[in-house]
Write an enzyme that holds these catalytic residues in place. Structure first.
Site, PDB file in Angstrom:
ATOM      1  N   ASP A 167     -22.184  51.981  -0.232  1.00 49.81           N
ATOM      2  CA  ASP A 167     -22.721  51.980  -1.588  1.00 49.81           C
ATOM      3  C   ASP A 167     -23.456  50.671  -1.897  1.00 49.81           C
ATOM      4  O   ASP A 167     -22.922  49.585  -1.685  1.00 49.81           O
ATOM      5  CB  ASP A 167     -21.559  52.156  -2.571  1.00 49.81           C
ATOM      6  CG  ASP A 167     -21.876  53.113  -3.690  1.00 49.81           C
ATOM      7  OD1 ASP A 167     -22.845  52.844  -4.412  1.00 49.81           O
ATOM      8  OD2 ASP A 167     -21.153  54.110  -3.846  1.00 49.81           O
ATOM      9  N   THR A 213     -26.047  56.388  -7.735  1.00 43.08           N
ATOM     10  CA  THR A 213     -25.039  56.843  -6.771  1.00 43.08           C
ATOM     11  C   THR A 213     -25.014  58.357  -6.567  1.00 43.08           C
ATOM     12  O   THR A 213     -25.098  58.839  -5.432  1.00 43.08           O
ATOM     13  CB  THR A 213     -23.648  56.355  -7.202  1.00 43.08           C
ATOM     14  OG1 THR A 213     -23.621  54.927  -7.143  1.00 43.08           O
ATOM     15  CG2 THR A 213     -22.557  56.903  -6.291  1.00 43.08           C
ATOM     16  N   ASP A 222     -20.635  48.395  -3.737  1.00 43.28           N
ATOM     17  CA  ASP A 222     -21.341  48.631  -4.997  1.00 43.28           C
ATOM     18  C   ASP A 222     -20.673  47.893  -6.146  1.00 43.28           C
ATOM     19  O   ASP A 222     -21.332  47.224  -6.949  1.00 43.28           O
ATOM     20  CB  ASP A 222     -21.383  50.127  -5.286  1.00 43.28           C
ATOM     21  CG  ASP A 222     -22.146  50.465  -6.560  1.00 43.28           C
ATOM     22  OD1 ASP A 222     -23.358  50.207  -6.609  1.00 43.28           O
ATOM     23  OD2 ASP A 222     -21.529  50.980  -7.508  1.00 43.28           O
ATOM     24  N   HIS A 272     -22.450  44.952  -8.308  1.00 44.16           N
ATOM     25  CA  HIS A 272     -22.600  44.971  -9.762  1.00 44.16           C
ATOM     26  C   HIS A 272     -21.939  43.755 -10.412  1.00 44.16           C
ATOM     27  O   HIS A 272     -22.475  43.192 -11.369  1.00 44.16           O
ATOM     28  CB  HIS A 272     -21.974  46.243 -10.338  1.00 44.16           C
ATOM     29  CG  HIS A 272     -22.839  47.446 -10.239  1.00 44.16           C
ATOM     30  ND1 HIS A 272     -23.993  47.595 -10.971  1.00 44.16           N
ATOM     31  CD2 HIS A 272     -22.727  48.580  -9.489  1.00 44.16           C
ATOM     32  CE1 HIS A 272     -24.553  48.766 -10.688  1.00 44.16           C
ATOM     33  NE2 HIS A 272     -23.805  49.380  -9.785  1.00 44.16           N
ATOM     34  N   HIS A 321     -29.156  48.835 -10.348  1.00 42.66           N
ATOM     35  CA  HIS A 321     -30.145  49.573  -9.550  1.00 42.66           C
ATOM     36  C   HIS A 321     -30.557  50.793 -10.340  1.00 42.66           C
ATOM     37  O   HIS A 321     -29.845  51.220 -11.240  1.00 42.66           O
ATOM     38  CB  HIS A 321     -29.532  50.002  -8.216  1.00 42.66           C
ATOM     39  CG  HIS A 321     -28.200  50.683  -8.404  1.00 42.66           C
ATOM     40  ND1 HIS A 321     -28.075  52.032  -8.670  1.00 42.66           N
ATOM     41  CD2 HIS A 321     -26.950  50.171  -8.422  1.00 42.66           C
ATOM     42  CE1 HIS A 321     -26.789  52.324  -8.824  1.00 42.66           C
ATOM     43  NE2 HIS A 321     -26.080  51.221  -8.695  1.00 42.66           N
TER      44      HIS A 321
END
Length: 548
Positions: free
Chosen positions: A40, A81, A307, A311, A488
């Site tokens: 991710d 995602t 991910d 973030h 993103h």
């Protein structure tokens, strides 16, 4: 000369039936297991930014023994995602497969829709309905995992695992033997009644180990001496977010065990979430006997902590680098496990990402690269102007996925024309210097938006579920909620350029800089296995990977 040609043709004709007979009479060969690894928020450049610190048996094993595609992009927006995982496994785009975002707005009711929420199913393994009431019902297309199940008359097994519900459910498709995800309320992996009415014994046994408690017991410190993280910005950079009770984004995170006890989702932001997921994947191989017979199985794995860390801390943080160095070790151990359990050379792996991630605004500002925040207060400002023009307040219901949704109920009640509202809104947006393009989703084809952006917008717009206006920001402009860390969603290379490596059974060794798309992954796997492409597939097999 004519006689020689005739003899040559005769020779070919005489050989052809023999070859055809050999193909007809031979046993169809397939790998015992296909493993999909989707990391991710993995930008393509992470393969090489941290290359010198990787060991030989994780990412380097993939690169040095497999086939690496260096120019693979996501062919749609928004790059988020749910769409990434769905595209990889369907070979399709949101316009067709129906997953329009992680969330979208129901145009008629005005209510938010989460991509996998399904109130008709019951949670299994938890009493938490919000965590467990999920299914793939919103997915319109079949997946490569569905096609494998049907091609083998449902003898080939399919399992999906992830910390995230959507990243387990959507890759596993409609017909898997199981999809399992992490429940923040209990620290266990759970599922829903779409798949089964009780957790398998191997999942219960895995949960009983309380592995998260063990993984975070000693906190989180860097794998290497912190002075060696020369690929990253200094620790405690101002654009990093905070983890748990930490007062600053600095190593070591000594309070991790206490923070996890207080709020179990804290493990998601650490490398130990990836470790936990791969250990569950190993338990699935053992518990379901994946790769244990001559019928090919498939294991869909999402590694989500990359991910969450991205973030939280941003791509240039020591935290993100450490997550990747530890993931490299976890992958090495996982491949070693598969070698022993399934057999080296008996399984096929592909590794890719659902999307990339932008550099943090603060990081770019430090280095004098144009950046900023996009869309702060846009809905409030536009609603005020719409009220002034049309006399109705809150005509914009939401701005999500870089798309504007209008409130259709309000428009009907006040006899307002959608096109008039949309055209007025676009003109107002175009007066904002922070906006690059704004376009009606029904007029993208005739717009002045350049390629490849135009086609990516067309591919990403789902007629029934997407918004009414698509927004395109300037490069490196992030939404205001990303004042620390990153996010993103956009077409730019930092979000759309993803790694893609195949390794193992049936795979050539090499690399390529030819242009390919995320949609090409599913048909490549289908061609390798000699099964039907997914129903909504728009991609093409990458023939250089499989040698045919």
């Amino acid at each position: 000369m004519l006689r020689k040609i005739s003899i040559a043709v005769a020779a070919v004709l005489s050989v052809t039936p023999i070859n055809a007979q050999k193909i007809k009479n031979s046993q169809l060969e397939r790998p015992k297991l296909v493993v999909g690894l989707v990391v991710d928020q993995m930008r393509w450049d992470y393969l090489y930014r941290f290359y010198n610190k990787y060991g030989n048996d994780g990412f380097k094993r993939l690169l040095n023994t497999g086939y690496s595609l260096n120019n693979v992009h996501i062919p749609y927006v928004p790059t988020v995602t749910a769409l990434g995982h769905t595209c990889i496994y369907t070979g399709s785009v949101p316009a067709i497969h129906g997953i329009a975002g992680n969330d979208w707005m129901d145009k008629e009711t005005g209510k938010n829709v989460y991509c996998t929420t399904d109130e008709s199913v019951k949670p299994v393994g938890t009493a938490n309905a919000k965590a467990g009431s999920h299914s793939p019902k919103n997915l319109w297309s079949t997946t490569i995992t569905d096609e494998l199940r049907m091609a083998t008359n449902f003898q080939g097994k399919v399992i999906g695992v992830s910390l995230k519900d959507r990243a387990s459910i959507l890759p596993a498709g409609h017909t898997p033997n199981g999809a399992f995800w992490f429940d923040d309320s209990t620290g266990d992996f759970i599922t829903s009644s779409w798949y089964m009415n009780d957790l398998p014994q191997w999942v219960k046994a895995f949960n009983a180990q309380k592995m998260p408690d063990k993984l975070i017991a000693n906190g989180w410190n860097t794998l290497l001496p912190i002075s060696q993280y020369t690929e990253s910005a200094p620790d405690n950079s101002p654009w990093e977010g905070l983890l748990g009770s930490a007062k600053a984004p600095v190593f070591p995170y000594s309070n991790l065990a206490a923070d996890y006890k207080e709020k179990k989702d804290n493990i998601r932001y650490t490398p130990f979430g990836n470790t936990l997921t791969l250990k569950l994947a190993e338990a699935a191989v053992d518990g379901e006997k994946l790769g244990g017979d001559d019928v090919v199985d498939m294991l869909a794995i999402n590694l989500a902590s990359t991910d969450y860390a991205g973030h939280k801390f941003g791509p240039n943080s020591i935290e993100v680098e450490d997550v990747y160095l530890r993931l490299d070790q976890d992958l090495a151990q996982f491949f070693s496990y598969l070698d022993a359990k399934v057999g080296k050379g008996q399984y096929t792996v592909f590794l890719s990402a659902d999307h990339g991630g932008a550099h943090s605004v603060g990081f770019l500002q430090e280095h004098k690269i144009t950046t900023g925040f996009f869309g702060d207060g846009m809905d409030k400002n536009l609603n005020a102007k719409l009220k002034e023009k049309f006399g109705v307040d809150k005509l914009i219901n939401a701005i999500d996925n870089y798309q504007i949704y209008f409130d259709r109920k309000l428009m009907r009640e006040n006899n307002l024309d959608l096109d008039a509202i949309r055209d007025f809104t676009i003109k107002e947006i175009e007066n904002d210097p922070d906006d690059l393009y704004a376009v009606s989703v029904t007029k993208v084809q005739e717009s002045t938006i350049p390629e490849p952006i135009k086609q990516r917008v067309i591919n990403g717009i789902n007629r029934q579920r997407s918004g009414d206006i698509q927004l395109i920001s300037h490069d490196s402009m992030l939404p205001p909620y990303s004042r620390t860390g990153t996010t993103h969603s956009v077409w730019n290379s930092y979000d759309s350029h993803i790694p893609l490596i195949f390794m193992g059974w049936g795979i050539q060794h090499g690399e390529s800089n030819k242009a390919y798309f995320m949609t090409d992954i599913a048909p490549t796997v289908a061609s390798l296995l000699r099964i039907q492409f997914p129903s909504g597939n728009v991609g093409n097999p990458i023939t250089e990977v499989i040698g045919r």
